[in-house]
Design an enzyme around this catalytic site. Structure first.
Site, PDB file in Angstrom:
ATOM      1  N   CYS A 170     -14.157   2.771  -2.638  1.00 44.41           N
ATOM      2  CA  CYS A 170     -12.940   3.543  -2.923  1.00 44.41           C
ATOM      3  C   CYS A 170     -12.839   3.908  -4.399  1.00 44.41           C
ATOM      4  CB  CYS A 170     -11.706   2.737  -2.540  1.00 44.41           C
ATOM      5  SG  CYS A 170     -11.717   2.201  -0.833  1.00 44.41           S
ATOM      6  N   HIS A 204      -5.230   4.520  -6.643  1.00 42.14           N
ATOM      7  CA  HIS A 204      -5.867   4.495  -5.322  1.00 42.14           C
ATOM      8  C   HIS A 204      -4.795   4.190  -4.271  1.00 42.14           C
ATOM      9  CE1 HIS A 204      -8.388   3.760  -2.003  1.00 42.14           C
ATOM     10  NE2 HIS A 204      -8.448   2.443  -2.102  1.00 42.14           N
ATOM     11  N   ASN A 206      -5.486   5.037   3.802  1.00 45.16           N
ATOM     12  CA  ASN A 206      -6.483   4.813   2.767  1.00 45.16           C
ATOM     13  C   ASN A 206      -7.681   5.734   3.039  1.00 45.16           C
ATOM     14  OD1 ASN A 206      -8.500   3.866   1.098  1.00 45.16           O
ATOM     15  ND2 ASN A 206      -8.095   1.703   1.504  1.00 45.16           N
TER      16      ASN A 206
HETATM   17  O1  UT7 Z   1      -9.416   0.503  -0.423  1.00 45.53           O
HETATM   18  C1  UT7 Z   1     -10.001  -0.688  -0.012  1.00 45.53           C
HETATM   19  C2  UT7 Z   1      -9.156  -1.785  -0.386  1.00 45.53           C
HETATM   20  N1  UT7 Z   1      -8.425  -2.336   0.718  1.00 45.53           N
HETATM   21  C3  UT7 Z   1      -7.189  -2.770   0.513  1.00 45.53           C
HETATM   22  O2  UT7 Z   1      -6.611  -2.550  -0.516  1.00 45.53           O
HETATM   23  C4  UT7 Z   1      -6.522  -3.600   1.558  1.00 45.53           C
HETATM   24  C5  UT7 Z   1      -5.869  -4.780   0.882  1.00 45.53           C
HETATM   25  N2  UT7 Z   1      -5.140  -5.627   1.827  1.00 45.53           N
HETATM   26  C6  UT7 Z   1      -3.987  -5.224   2.381  1.00 45.53           C
HETATM   27  O3  UT7 Z   1      -3.505  -4.144   2.134  1.00 45.53           O
HETATM   28  C7  UT7 Z   1      -3.255  -6.209   3.256  1.00 45.53           C
HETATM   29  O4  UT7 Z   1      -3.880  -7.464   3.130  1.00 45.53           O
HETATM   30  C8  UT7 Z   1      -3.225  -5.788   4.746  1.00 45.53           C
HETATM   31  C9  UT7 Z   1      -2.331  -4.576   4.927  1.00 45.53           C
HETATM   32  C10 UT7 Z   1      -4.635  -5.487   5.219  1.00 45.53           C
HETATM   33  C11 UT7 Z   1      -2.659  -6.932   5.593  1.00 45.53           C
HETATM   34  O5  UT7 Z   1      -1.393  -7.331   5.109  1.00 45.53           O
HETATM   35  P1  UT7 Z   1      -1.096  -8.875   4.907  1.00 45.53           P
HETATM   36  O6  UT7 Z   1       0.326  -8.981   4.530  1.00 45.53           O
HETATM   37  O7  UT7 Z   1      -2.107  -9.408   3.935  1.00 45.53           O
HETATM   38  O8  UT7 Z   1      -1.295  -9.438   6.362  1.00 45.53           O
HETATM   39  P2  UT7 Z   1      -2.283 -10.602   6.843  1.00 45.53           P
HETATM   40  O9  UT7 Z   1      -3.693 -10.150   6.773  1.00 45.53           O
HETATM   41  O10 UT7 Z   1      -1.915 -11.820   6.083  1.00 45.53           O
HETATM   42  O11 UT7 Z   1      -1.877 -10.731   8.369  1.00 45.53           O
HETATM   43  C12 UT7 Z   1      -0.589 -11.171   8.753  1.00 45.53           C
HETATM   44  C13 UT7 Z   1      -0.523 -11.241  10.258  1.00 45.53           C
HETATM   45  C14 UT7 Z   1      -1.687 -12.002  10.881  1.00 45.53           C
HETATM   46  O12 UT7 Z   1      -1.149 -12.774  11.943  1.00 45.53           O
HETATM   47  P3  UT7 Z   1      -0.919 -14.366  11.723  1.00 45.53           P
HETATM   48  O13 UT7 Z   1      -2.259 -14.910  11.426  1.00 45.53           O
HETATM   49  O14 UT7 Z   1       0.035 -14.490  10.581  1.00 45.53           O
HETATM   50  O15 UT7 Z   1      -0.333 -14.767  13.049  1.00 45.53           O
HETATM   51  C15 UT7 Z   1      -2.555 -10.932  11.485  1.00 45.53           C
HETATM   52  O16 UT7 Z   1      -3.270 -11.365  12.609  1.00 45.53           O
HETATM   53  O17 UT7 Z   1      -0.568  -9.941  10.828  1.00 45.53           O
HETATM   54  C16 UT7 Z   1      -1.549  -9.888  11.879  1.00 45.53           C
HETATM   55  N3  UT7 Z   1      -2.101  -8.543  11.919  1.00 45.53           N
HETATM   56  C17 UT7 Z   1      -1.533  -7.524  12.584  1.00 45.53           C
HETATM   57  N4  UT7 Z   1      -0.436  -7.469  13.358  1.00 45.53           N
HETATM   58  C18 UT7 Z   1      -0.118  -6.265  13.873  1.00 45.53           C
HETATM   59  C19 UT7 Z   1      -3.218  -8.074  11.277  1.00 45.53           C
HETATM   60  N5  UT7 Z   1      -3.364  -6.765  11.534  1.00 45.53           N
HETATM   61  C20 UT7 Z   1      -2.344  -6.399  12.334  1.00 45.53           C
HETATM   62  C21 UT7 Z   1      -1.957  -5.180  12.905  1.00 45.53           C
HETATM   63  N6  UT7 Z   1      -0.839  -5.151  13.659  1.00 45.53           N
HETATM   64  N7  UT7 Z   1      -2.657  -4.025  12.712  1.00 45.53           N
END
Ligand code: UT7
Length: 333
Positions: A113, A254, A284
């Site tokens: 990215c 970004h 993204n």
């Molecule tokens: O350009 C490349 C760079 N990439 C990025 O910048 C991405 C950076 N990361 C992020 O933006 C965030 O970490 C995410 C948006 C990917 C995720 O947000 P988060 O607040 O870090 O969520 P998490 O990964 O901690 O997941 C929280 C919960 C999990 O469930 P449990 O384990 O707490 O029960 C996931 O299983 O959300 C669940 N989950 C979802 N639920 C509904 C993960 N993906 C989804 C989904 N829909 N699509």
């Protein structure tokens, strides 16, 4: 050293809009989760005829028309992409051919990215030394063709698109990239990776059957990295330019996650009118995200002659880059 400026811009967004509700029909997710965690409402998916090359050619052509630059004037074509049409040849040569820049060299930069900001800094070096007068810089991605639509944590975040600028030498002093940072930490490679399809692990019947193809991301790790590096990369580039956050007219980060952008903006006291955000409409788009946001900012009249722009990006590698960019005073078309 010769100054540079941006004389033309353009972007290409595929016409197919995919909302969060659309995705909730194919994967276990919800509009609420995606909006709250990322700020994304919808994204574009490439249509059948779109490729990274066609999208790049479309936006580069717009940028050249706006700049009033003929194909023969282009000295160099830089295309930042991690989703080129082929592993080889480089997509940059397809773009060079497509825009008719028969005199130009062409180079693909694969820096996740972060690629477009790396490419802007690279273009500046060629212009600063007098080696090039006119460089077409593109960021283009078609990531949705290798997303794993069984991995809800990743597939809801990405979209397709492309953006381009024409960078040209300027006779005014103190324009172009005034300070920049290019960073890399390969120890974080596994956090954002397409593990199968390269020479380390070529695609086989077995990798397909095991569902190993596609982009894999450790969202939490990348989030931690991104929230830190967005601020430090901006600060370091400002310091190198001898400027302060309050001098910035428009921050163009970004577009990965609205929460990451908000945090950086808050920490630098940048009010919403000084921050370009379109992650809600495109998701993204990887290396296309900064030029897509930049092009929309130009179109919306948010960039005036003489404006001070700040670009910051981060992504696979792990990598990061920032650039403080001063437009020269010529009127914008
Ligand atoms: O350009 C490349 C760079 N990439 C990025 O910048 C991405 C950076 N990361 C992020 O933006 C965030 O970490 C995410 C948006 C990917 C995720 O947000 P988060 O607040 O870090 O969520 P998490 O990964 O901690 O997941 C929280 C919960 C999990 O469930 P449990 O384990 O707490 O029960 C996931 O299983 O959300 C669940 N989950 C979802 N639920 C509904 C993960 N993906 C989804 C989904 N829909 N699509």
């Amino acid at each position: 050293m010769i100054s540079s400026t941006i004389t033309g811009w353009g972007h290409y967004a595929p016409s197919k809009v995919v909302t969060n509700d659309d995705l909730a029909e194919i994967v276990d997710t919800s509009d609420e989760w995606i909006r709250e965690r990322s700020g994304i409402r919808e994204r574009r998916f490439a249509e059948e005829g779109d490729t990274t090359a066609t999208m790049s050619i479309a936006c580069a052509t717009t940028a050249m028309q706006r700049a009033g630059v003929s194909p023969q004037e282009v000295d160099l074509v830089l295309v930042a992409s991690s989703s080129p049409d082929y592993l080889t040849p480089p997509v940059s040569s397809q773009v060079q051919e497509g825009i008719g820049a028969t005199r130009a060299g062409a180079m693909q930069l694969t820096v996740g990215c972060t690629g477009f900001v790396y490419a802007v800094v690279t273009a500046q070096q060629f212009i600063a030394t007098g080696a090039c007068k006119t460089v077409v810089v593109v960021g283009a991605e078609l990531t949705t063709r290798w997303l794993n639509f069984e991995d809800r944590s990743t597939c809801v975040l990405f979209g397709d698109g492309a953006g381009a600028v024409v960078m040209q030498a300027s006779e005014e002093e103190g324009c172009g990239v005034l300070g920049h940072v290019l960073g890399s930490d390969g120890s974080g490679a596994e956090h954002l990776i397409v593990p199968v399809g390269g020479v380390a692990q070529p695609t086989t019947k077995e990798t397909i059957e095991k569902g190993l193809s596609g982009l894999k991301m450790n969202g939490r790790e990348v989030f931690k990295f991104a929230t830190t590096v967005m601020g430090t990369a901006l600060d370091e580039a400002l310091e190198k330019a001898g400027l302060k956050a309050e001098d910035i007219d428009l921050f163009i980060p970004h577009q990965a996650n609205a929460r990451i952008i908000d945090l950086a903006a808050r920490n630098h006291n940048l009010p919403p009118e000084k921050v370009m955000v379109n992650v809600d409409r495109y998701g993204n788009t990887s290396a296309a995200s900064v030029p897509l946001a930049l092009s929309e900012a130009f179109e919306a009249g948010r960039i005036q002659p003489g404006a001070l722009l700040a670009f910051v990006a981060f992504g696979a590698g792990l990598t990061w880059a920032s650039a403080i960019f001063r437009m020269d005073s010529r009127p914008l078309n």
